[in-house]
Design a protein around this motif. Structure first.
Motif, PDB file in Angstrom:
ATOM      1  N   GLN A   1       0.836  -1.181   0.000  1.00  0.00           N
ATOM      2  CA  GLN A   1       0.000   0.000   0.000  1.00  0.00           C
ATOM      3  C   GLN A   1       0.877   1.240   0.000  1.00  0.00           C
ATOM      4  O   GLN A   1       2.075   1.152   0.246  1.00  0.00           O
ATOM      5  CB  GLN A   1      -0.930   0.003   1.218  1.00  0.00           C
ATOM      6  CG  GLN A   1      -1.773  -1.244   1.344  1.00  0.00           C
ATOM      7  CD  GLN A   1      -2.877  -1.302   0.307  1.00  0.00           C
ATOM      8  OE1 GLN A   1      -3.029  -0.396  -0.508  1.00  0.00           O
ATOM      9  NE2 GLN A   1      -3.635  -2.383   0.331  1.00  0.00           N
ATOM     10  N   VAL A   2       0.249   2.389  -0.277  1.00  0.00           N
ATOM     11  CA  VAL A   2       0.947   3.666  -0.345  1.00  0.00           C
ATOM     12  C   VAL A   2       0.306   4.633   0.633  1.00  0.00           C
ATOM     13  O   VAL A   2      -0.918   4.746   0.699  1.00  0.00           O
ATOM     14  CB  VAL A   2       0.910   4.248  -1.768  1.00  0.00           C
ATOM     15  CG1 VAL A   2       1.523   5.642  -1.793  1.00  0.00           C
ATOM     16  CG2 VAL A   2       1.635   3.323  -2.728  1.00  0.00           C
ATOM     17  N   GLN A   3       1.140   5.345   1.373  1.00  0.00           N
ATOM     18  CA  GLN A   3       0.680   6.385   2.277  1.00  0.00           C
ATOM     19  C   GLN A   3       1.342   7.705   1.896  1.00  0.00           C
ATOM     20  O   GLN A   3       2.530   7.739   1.588  1.00  0.00           O
ATOM     21  CB  GLN A   3       1.000   6.043   3.731  1.00  0.00           C
ATOM     22  CG  GLN A   3       0.320   4.786   4.252  1.00  0.00           C
ATOM     23  CD  GLN A   3       1.090   3.534   3.863  1.00  0.00           C
ATOM     24  OE1 GLN A   3       2.314   3.492   3.899  1.00  0.00           O
ATOM     25  NE2 GLN A   3       0.348   2.495   3.485  1.00  0.00           N
ATOM     26  N   LEU A   4       0.566   8.796   1.945  1.00  0.00           N
ATOM     27  CA  LEU A   4       1.049  10.118   1.586  1.00  0.00           C
ATOM     28  C   LEU A   4       0.772  11.074   2.736  1.00  0.00           C
ATOM     29  O   LEU A   4      -0.339  11.091   3.275  1.00  0.00           O
ATOM     30  CB  LEU A   4       0.364  10.632   0.321  1.00  0.00           C
ATOM     31  CG  LEU A   4       0.465   9.753  -0.925  1.00  0.00           C
ATOM     32  CD1 LEU A   4      -0.372  10.348  -2.052  1.00  0.00           C
ATOM     33  CD2 LEU A   4       1.920   9.625  -1.360  1.00  0.00           C
ATOM     34  N   VAL A   5       1.763  11.882   3.093  1.00  0.00           N
ATOM     35  CA  VAL A   5       1.626  12.850   4.168  1.00  0.00           C
ATOM     36  C   VAL A   5       2.060  14.215   3.656  1.00  0.00           C
ATOM     37  O   VAL A   5       3.222  14.404   3.291  1.00  0.00           O
ATOM     38  CB  VAL A   5       2.453  12.455   5.401  1.00  0.00           C
ATOM     39  CG1 VAL A   5       2.287  13.504   6.498  1.00  0.00           C
ATOM     40  CG2 VAL A   5       2.039  11.088   5.912  1.00  0.00           C
ATOM     41  N   GLY A  26       5.698   3.250   1.431  1.00  0.00           N
ATOM     42  CA  GLY A  26       5.035   2.024   1.033  1.00  0.00           C
ATOM     43  C   GLY A  26       5.571   1.494  -0.280  1.00  0.00           C
ATOM     44  O   GLY A  26       6.742   1.671  -0.604  1.00  0.00           O
ATOM     45  N   ARG A  27       4.697   0.875  -1.046  1.00  0.00           N
ATOM     46  CA  ARG A  27       5.099   0.256  -2.302  1.00  0.00           C
ATOM     47  C   ARG A  27       5.051   1.276  -3.430  1.00  0.00           C
ATOM     48  O   ARG A  27       4.063   1.366  -4.166  1.00  0.00           O
ATOM     49  CB  ARG A  27       4.202  -0.945  -2.599  1.00  0.00           C
ATOM     50  CG  ARG A  27       4.376  -2.089  -1.603  1.00  0.00           C
ATOM     51  CD  ARG A  27       3.478  -3.271  -1.935  1.00  0.00           C
ATOM     52  NE  ARG A  27       3.761  -3.845  -3.238  1.00  0.00           N
ATOM     53  CZ  ARG A  27       4.741  -4.704  -3.503  1.00  0.00           C
ATOM     54  NH1 ARG A  27       5.552  -5.102  -2.522  1.00  0.00           N
ATOM     55  NH2 ARG A  27       4.928  -5.167  -4.730  1.00  0.00           N
ATOM     56  N   VAL A  97      -0.522  10.232  -5.943  1.00  0.00           N
ATOM     57  CA  VAL A  97       0.406   9.354  -6.654  1.00  0.00           C
ATOM     58  C   VAL A  97      -0.405   8.413  -7.519  1.00  0.00           C
ATOM     59  O   VAL A  97      -1.338   7.771  -7.034  1.00  0.00           O
ATOM     60  CB  VAL A  97       1.300   8.549  -5.697  1.00  0.00           C
ATOM     61  CG1 VAL A  97       2.113   7.519  -6.476  1.00  0.00           C
ATOM     62  CG2 VAL A  97       2.223   9.468  -4.922  1.00  0.00           C
ATOM     63  N   ALA A  98      -0.061   8.334  -8.789  1.00  0.00           N
ATOM     64  CA  ALA A  98      -0.710   7.427  -9.726  1.00  0.00           C
ATOM     65  C   ALA A  98       0.315   6.421 -10.219  1.00  0.00           C
ATOM     66  O   ALA A  98       1.355   6.791 -10.762  1.00  0.00           O
ATOM     67  CB  ALA A  98      -1.300   8.195 -10.899  1.00  0.00           C
ATOM     68  N   GLN A  99       0.010   5.137 -10.023  1.00  0.00           N
ATOM     69  CA  GLN A  99       0.883   4.080 -10.479  1.00  0.00           C
ATOM     70  C   GLN A  99       0.086   2.800 -10.679  1.00  0.00           C
ATOM     71  O   GLN A  99      -0.859   2.529  -9.935  1.00  0.00           O
ATOM     72  CB  GLN A  99       2.032   3.834  -9.500  1.00  0.00           C
ATOM     73  CG  GLN A  99       1.600   3.329  -8.134  1.00  0.00           C
ATOM     74  CD  GLN A  99       2.776   3.033  -7.228  1.00  0.00           C
ATOM     75  OE1 GLN A  99       3.892   3.482  -7.462  1.00  0.00           O
ATOM     76  NE2 GLN A  99       2.519   2.275  -6.175  1.00  0.00           N
ATOM     77  N   LEU A 100       0.444   2.039 -11.688  1.00  0.00           N
ATOM     78  CA  LEU A 100      -0.217   0.756 -11.954  1.00  0.00           C
ATOM     79  C   LEU A 100      -1.732   0.897 -11.982  1.00  0.00           C
ATOM     80  O   LEU A 100      -2.457   0.062 -11.445  1.00  0.00           O
ATOM     81  CB  LEU A 100       0.214  -0.291 -10.922  1.00  0.00           C
ATOM     82  CG  LEU A 100       1.707  -0.635 -10.882  1.00  0.00           C
ATOM     83  CD1 LEU A 100       1.985  -1.641  -9.779  1.00  0.00           C
ATOM     84  CD2 LEU A 100       2.171  -1.175 -12.231  1.00  0.00           C
ATOM     85  N   TRP A 101      -2.210   1.965 -12.615  1.00  0.00           N
ATOM     86  CA  TRP A 101      -3.636   2.232 -12.782  1.00  0.00           C
ATOM     87  C   TRP A 101      -4.363   2.446 -11.459  1.00  0.00           C
ATOM     88  O   TRP A 101      -5.584   2.280 -11.384  1.00  0.00           O
ATOM     89  CB  TRP A 101      -4.311   1.117 -13.584  1.00  0.00           C
ATOM     90  CG  TRP A 101      -3.616   0.820 -14.872  1.00  0.00           C
ATOM     91  CD1 TRP A 101      -2.843  -0.256 -15.152  1.00  0.00           C
ATOM     92  CD2 TRP A 101      -3.612   1.627 -16.053  1.00  0.00           C
ATOM     93  NE1 TRP A 101      -2.360  -0.187 -16.439  1.00  0.00           N
ATOM     94  CE2 TRP A 101      -2.818   0.963 -17.015  1.00  0.00           C
ATOM     95  CE3 TRP A 101      -4.212   2.843 -16.397  1.00  0.00           C
ATOM     96  CZ2 TRP A 101      -2.607   1.479 -18.290  1.00  0.00           C
ATOM     97  CZ3 TRP A 101      -3.991   3.361 -17.672  1.00  0.00           C
ATOM     98  CH2 TRP A 101      -3.195   2.674 -18.594  1.00  0.00           C
ATOM     99  N   GLN A 102      -3.652   2.827 -10.420  1.00  0.00           N
ATOM    100  CA  GLN A 102      -4.256   3.134  -9.135  1.00  0.00           C
ATOM    101  C   GLN A 102      -3.844   4.530  -8.676  1.00  0.00           C
ATOM    102  O   GLN A 102      -2.754   5.004  -9.006  1.00  0.00           O
ATOM    103  CB  GLN A 102      -3.854   2.117  -8.071  1.00  0.00           C
ATOM    104  CG  GLN A 102      -4.342   0.711  -8.337  1.00  0.00           C
ATOM    105  CD  GLN A 102      -4.155  -0.198  -7.144  1.00  0.00           C
ATOM    106  OE1 GLN A 102      -4.773   0.001  -6.092  1.00  0.00           O
ATOM    107  NE2 GLN A 102      -3.290  -1.186  -7.290  1.00  0.00           N
ATOM    108  N   ASN A 103      -4.718   5.167  -7.922  1.00  0.00           N
ATOM    109  CA  ASN A 103      -4.472   6.489  -7.378  1.00  0.00           C
ATOM    110  C   ASN A 103      -4.479   6.441  -5.858  1.00  0.00           C
ATOM    111  O   ASN A 103      -5.326   5.787  -5.250  1.00  0.00           O
ATOM    112  CB  ASN A 103      -5.525   7.482  -7.846  1.00  0.00           C
ATOM    113  CG  ASN A 103      -5.292   7.953  -9.267  1.00  0.00           C
ATOM    114  OD1 ASN A 103      -4.488   8.850  -9.499  1.00  0.00           O
ATOM    115  ND2 ASN A 103      -5.987   7.346 -10.214  1.00  0.00           N
TER     116      ASN A 103
END
Length: 115
Positions: A1-5, A26-27, A97-103
């Motif tokens: 998973q990805v976390q943004l702060v 995260g990833r 962040v957009a990566q691998l068709w996920q936001n």
């Protein structure tokens, strides 16, 4: 998973400057696009700026020449330098962040520009 702060929001007078930061954890994959969006009271969320892993940038017309987006790939951090701020820049600013068709989205940071 990805976390943004996000960090760096606050109150500033018209004509002033502010610098926003967003640290991702995260990833995080090498091929991604990071960006900033904002939502003002009573308005829809809008794109402010984006930057690719190769540092190609795109800006909304309303901020061109005033805002600068940059990133540090080693730190997985994206920045938004905001100069010549106007009252209509007032909004909650969200990191993306957009990566691998996920936001993925941060919690947002408030920017208020007084006149």
């Amino acid at each position: 998973q990805v976390q943004l702060v996000e960090s760096g929001g606050g109150l500033v007078q018209a004509g002033g400057s502010l610098r926003l930061s967003c640290a991702a954890s995260g990833r995080i994959f090498s091929n991604n696009v990071m960006g900033w969006y904002r939502q003002a009271p009573g308005k829809q969320r809008e794109l402010v700026a984006t930057i690719t892993s190769g540092s190609s940038t795109n800006y909304a017309d309303s901020v061109k020449g005033r805002f600068t987006i940059s990133r540090d790939n080693a730190k997985n951090t994206v920045y938004l330098q905001m100069n010549s701020l106007k009252p209509d820049d007032t909004a909650v600013y969200y990191c993306n962040v957009a990566q691998l068709w996920q936001n993925y989205w941060g919690q947002g940071t408030q920017v208020t520009v007084s006149s």
